[in-house]
Design a protein around this motif. Structure first.
Motif, PDB file in Angstrom:
ATOM      1  N   LEU A  24     -39.232  -4.596 -44.024  1.00 30.83           N
ATOM      2  CA  LEU A  24     -40.340  -4.983 -43.202  1.00 30.83           C
ATOM      3  C   LEU A  24     -39.669  -5.024 -41.685  1.00 30.83           C
ATOM      4  CD1 LEU A  24     -42.156  -7.726 -45.533  1.00 30.83           C
ATOM      5  CD2 LEU A  24     -43.023  -5.320 -44.764  1.00 30.83           C
ATOM      6  N   TRP A  25     -38.551  -5.559 -41.559  1.00 36.24           N
ATOM      7  CA  TRP A  25     -37.734  -5.784 -40.312  1.00 36.24           C
ATOM      8  C   TRP A  25     -37.776  -4.438 -39.791  1.00 36.24           C
ATOM      9  CZ3 TRP A  25     -33.531  -4.261 -37.634  1.00 36.24           C
ATOM     10  CH2 TRP A  25     -33.240  -4.853 -36.655  1.00 36.24           C
ATOM     11  N   PHE A  26     -37.307  -3.503 -40.298  1.00 37.85           N
ATOM     12  CA  PHE A  26     -37.158  -2.170 -39.640  1.00 37.85           C
ATOM     13  C   PHE A  26     -38.817  -1.636 -39.358  1.00 37.85           C
ATOM     14  CE2 PHE A  26     -32.856  -2.129 -41.324  1.00 37.85           C
ATOM     15  CZ  PHE A  26     -32.215  -1.484 -40.281  1.00 37.85           C
ATOM     16  N   LEU A  43     -38.036 -12.949 -36.236  1.00 41.00           N
ATOM     17  CA  LEU A  43     -38.548 -14.328 -36.611  1.00 41.00           C
ATOM     18  C   LEU A  43     -39.461 -14.295 -37.637  1.00 41.00           C
ATOM     19  CD1 LEU A  43     -39.373 -17.352 -34.828  1.00 41.00           C
ATOM     20  CD2 LEU A  43     -41.509 -16.146 -34.540  1.00 41.00           C
ATOM     21  N   ALA A  44     -40.050 -13.379 -37.802  1.00 41.52           N
ATOM     22  CA  ALA A  44     -41.009 -13.315 -39.149  1.00 41.52           C
ATOM     23  C   ALA A  44     -40.160 -13.250 -40.348  1.00 41.52           C
ATOM     24  CB  ALA A  44     -41.881 -11.992 -39.114  1.00 41.52           C
ATOM     25  N   VAL A  45     -39.005 -12.649 -40.297  1.00 43.55           N
ATOM     26  CA  VAL A  45     -37.859 -12.621 -41.708  1.00 43.55           C
ATOM     27  C   VAL A  45     -37.558 -14.060 -41.779  1.00 43.55           C
ATOM     28  CG1 VAL A  45     -35.807 -12.019 -42.112  1.00 43.55           C
ATOM     29  CG2 VAL A  45     -37.258 -10.128 -41.468  1.00 43.55           C
ATOM     30  N   CYS A  46     -37.082 -14.712 -40.544  1.00 44.22           N
ATOM     31  CA  CYS A  46     -36.639 -16.199 -40.718  1.00 44.22           C
ATOM     32  C   CYS A  46     -37.749 -17.077 -41.028  1.00 44.22           C
ATOM     33  CB  CYS A  46     -36.200 -16.696 -39.415  1.00 44.22           C
ATOM     34  SG  CYS A  46     -34.635 -15.572 -38.929  1.00 44.22           S
ATOM     35  N   LYS A  47     -39.126 -16.807 -40.838  1.00 44.30           N
ATOM     36  CA  LYS A  47     -40.137 -17.590 -41.229  1.00 44.30           C
ATOM     37  C   LYS A  47     -40.490 -17.640 -42.850  1.00 44.30           C
ATOM     38  CE  LYS A  47     -43.653 -20.172 -40.501  1.00 44.30           C
ATOM     39  NZ  LYS A  47     -43.612 -21.613 -39.875  1.00 44.30           N
ATOM     40  N   VAL A  48     -40.391 -16.279 -43.301  1.00 43.62           N
ATOM     41  CA  VAL A  48     -40.395 -16.144 -44.640  1.00 43.62           C
ATOM     42  C   VAL A  48     -39.250 -16.826 -45.450  1.00 43.62           C
ATOM     43  CG1 VAL A  48     -40.427 -14.356 -46.734  1.00 43.62           C
ATOM     44  CG2 VAL A  48     -41.750 -13.916 -44.207  1.00 43.62           C
ATOM     45  N   TRP A  62     -45.797 -10.332 -47.613  1.00 36.25           N
ATOM     46  CA  TRP A  62     -46.459  -9.467 -46.579  1.00 36.25           C
ATOM     47  C   TRP A  62     -47.304 -10.223 -45.685  1.00 36.25           C
ATOM     48  CZ3 TRP A  62     -46.845  -5.128 -43.749  1.00 36.25           C
ATOM     49  CH2 TRP A  62     -48.013  -5.042 -43.200  1.00 36.25           C
ATOM     50  N   ARG A  63     -48.068 -10.926 -46.327  1.00 35.62           N
ATOM     51  CA  ARG A  63     -49.181 -11.995 -45.417  1.00 35.62           C
ATOM     52  C   ARG A  63     -48.334 -12.959 -44.613  1.00 35.62           C
ATOM     53  NH1 ARG A  63     -53.660 -13.898 -49.420  1.00 35.62           N
ATOM     54  NH2 ARG A  63     -53.638 -11.674 -49.339  1.00 35.62           N
ATOM     55  N   LEU A  64     -47.341 -13.522 -45.055  1.00 36.27           N
ATOM     56  CA  LEU A  64     -46.944 -14.407 -44.114  1.00 36.27           C
ATOM     57  C   LEU A  64     -45.934 -13.752 -43.232  1.00 36.27           C
ATOM     58  CD1 LEU A  64     -45.841 -17.431 -43.582  1.00 36.27           C
ATOM     59  CD2 LEU A  64     -43.842 -17.216 -45.230  1.00 36.27           C
ATOM     60  N   PHE A  65     -45.377 -12.462 -43.503  1.00 31.01           N
ATOM     61  CA  PHE A  65     -44.808 -11.951 -42.413  1.00 31.01           C
ATOM     62  C   PHE A  65     -45.643 -11.410 -41.287  1.00 31.01           C
ATOM     63  CE2 PHE A  65     -42.743  -8.361 -40.528  1.00 31.01           C
ATOM     64  CZ  PHE A  65     -41.239  -8.481 -40.535  1.00 31.01           C
ATOM     65  N   TRP A  66     -46.595 -10.860 -41.710  1.00 34.68           N
ATOM     66  CA  TRP A  66     -47.608 -10.429 -40.641  1.00 34.68           C
ATOM     67  C   TRP A  66     -48.154 -11.381 -39.817  1.00 34.68           C
ATOM     68  CZ3 TRP A  66     -49.011  -6.752 -37.414  1.00 34.68           C
ATOM     69  CH2 TRP A  66     -50.256  -6.910 -36.934  1.00 34.68           C
ATOM     70  N   ARG A  67     -48.543 -12.636 -40.460  1.00 37.05           N
ATOM     71  CA  ARG A  67     -49.273 -13.811 -39.632  1.00 37.05           C
ATOM     72  C   ARG A  67     -48.145 -14.350 -38.694  1.00 37.05           C
ATOM     73  NH1 ARG A  67     -50.663 -16.559 -43.931  1.00 37.05           N
ATOM     74  NH2 ARG A  67     -49.149 -18.125 -43.700  1.00 37.05           N
ATOM     75  N   SER A  68     -46.863 -14.346 -39.063  1.00 39.82           N
ATOM     76  CA  SER A  68     -45.748 -14.895 -38.290  1.00 39.82           C
ATOM     77  C   SER A  68     -45.586 -14.011 -36.998  1.00 39.82           C
ATOM     78  CB  SER A  68     -44.434 -15.087 -38.847  1.00 39.82           C
ATOM     79  OG  SER A  68     -44.759 -16.032 -40.017  1.00 39.82           O
ATOM     80  N   VAL A  76     -42.256 -15.530 -28.271  1.00 42.29           N
ATOM     81  CA  VAL A  76     -40.877 -15.398 -28.902  1.00 42.29           C
ATOM     82  C   VAL A  76     -40.374 -14.117 -28.063  1.00 42.29           C
ATOM     83  CG1 VAL A  76     -41.246 -13.769 -30.736  1.00 42.29           C
ATOM     84  CG2 VAL A  76     -39.490 -15.266 -30.696  1.00 42.29           C
ATOM     85  N   ASN A  77     -41.205 -13.177 -27.424  1.00 40.65           N
ATOM     86  CA  ASN A  77     -40.646 -12.212 -26.654  1.00 40.65           C
ATOM     87  C   ASN A  77     -40.263 -12.741 -25.162  1.00 40.65           C
ATOM     88  OD1 ASN A  77     -40.237  -9.486 -27.539  1.00 40.65           O
ATOM     89  ND2 ASN A  77     -42.474  -9.365 -28.179  1.00 40.65           N
TER      90      ASN A  77
END
Length: 205
Positions: A24-26, A43-48, A62-68, A76-77
């Motif tokens: 997912l990160w890539f 950030l999404a990886v770390c949130k999960v 997937w849902r948590l990653f996409w939402r984050s 964050v940018n």
């Protein structure tokens, strides 16, 4: 024997989750045109991983990653741009004053070197801090630095662990593309959260 089977099962589940998060990160780094995607994907990886560490289970990675990724994309940018500019200024000043053949240049370059260490400490804890608090952009940097300075042993171990994982990942590219990124930030979240919890403990005493 049953206990060993359970341990192996849990290990395999965590391994598959790391592989999935790495993929997912890539994908989302590329989706964000790399420059704007790498930090939100991280950030999404770390949130999960934060959810996995605290709640042991995530109904839909997937849902948590996409939402984050989506909800924190802009903020964050912005934080990454500010940190990037600070890092560039420190690096440029270090290079400039190190080439000055004078006492003043030497003193300034030493000061810049100290600032670069402080900056690296801030980077180590910036994501765990971001995920635990609602602060201003400079508030995140300030608190991340405080967490690092109040946990010197953890910070040193943190740096050594990250350098080791990154070195192994670069030495073995197949590891990088399978679990290298997600494993690196798994370490970030474990140590970062423990350091922040330590600060909470100090506040309560």
């Amino acid at each position: 024997m049953e206990k060993l089977t359970d341990i192996i099962r849990v290990f395999c589940i965590y391994l598959l989750q790391l592989v999935y998060l790495n993929l997912l990160w890539f994908l989302f780094t590329i989706f964000g045109l790399i420059v704007f995607g790498i930090v939100p994907a991280t950030l999404a990886v770390c949130k999960v991983q934060q959810h996995l560490l605290t709640e042991k289970h995530v109904p839909s990675i997937w849902r948590l990653f996409w939402r984050s990724y989506r909800s924190h994309f802009v903020k964050v940018n912005q934080l990454a741009i500010v940190l990037g500019l600070i890092g560039f200024v420190i690096y440029f000043d270090m290079q400039f004053f190190m080439n000055q053949d004078s006492l003043f240049g030497y003193i300034i370059s030493v000061g810049m070197y100290i600032m670069s260490v402080w900056f690296m400490i801030t980077l180590l804890y910036i994501i765990p801090t971001y995920l635990r608090y609602q602060l201003s952009l400079f508030g995140y940097m300030k608190y991340a630095f405080i967490v690092g300075m109040l946990n010197p042993i953890k910070t040193i171990g943190f740096a050594i662990a990250l350098i080791g994982v990154i070195y192994v990942s670069l030495a073995f590219p197949q590891l990088l593309f399978s679990i290298g990124v997600s494993l690196t930030f798994f370490i970030v979240m474990i140590i970062g959260n423990r350091a922040i919890d330590h600060i909470h403990g100090l506040k309560q005493t």
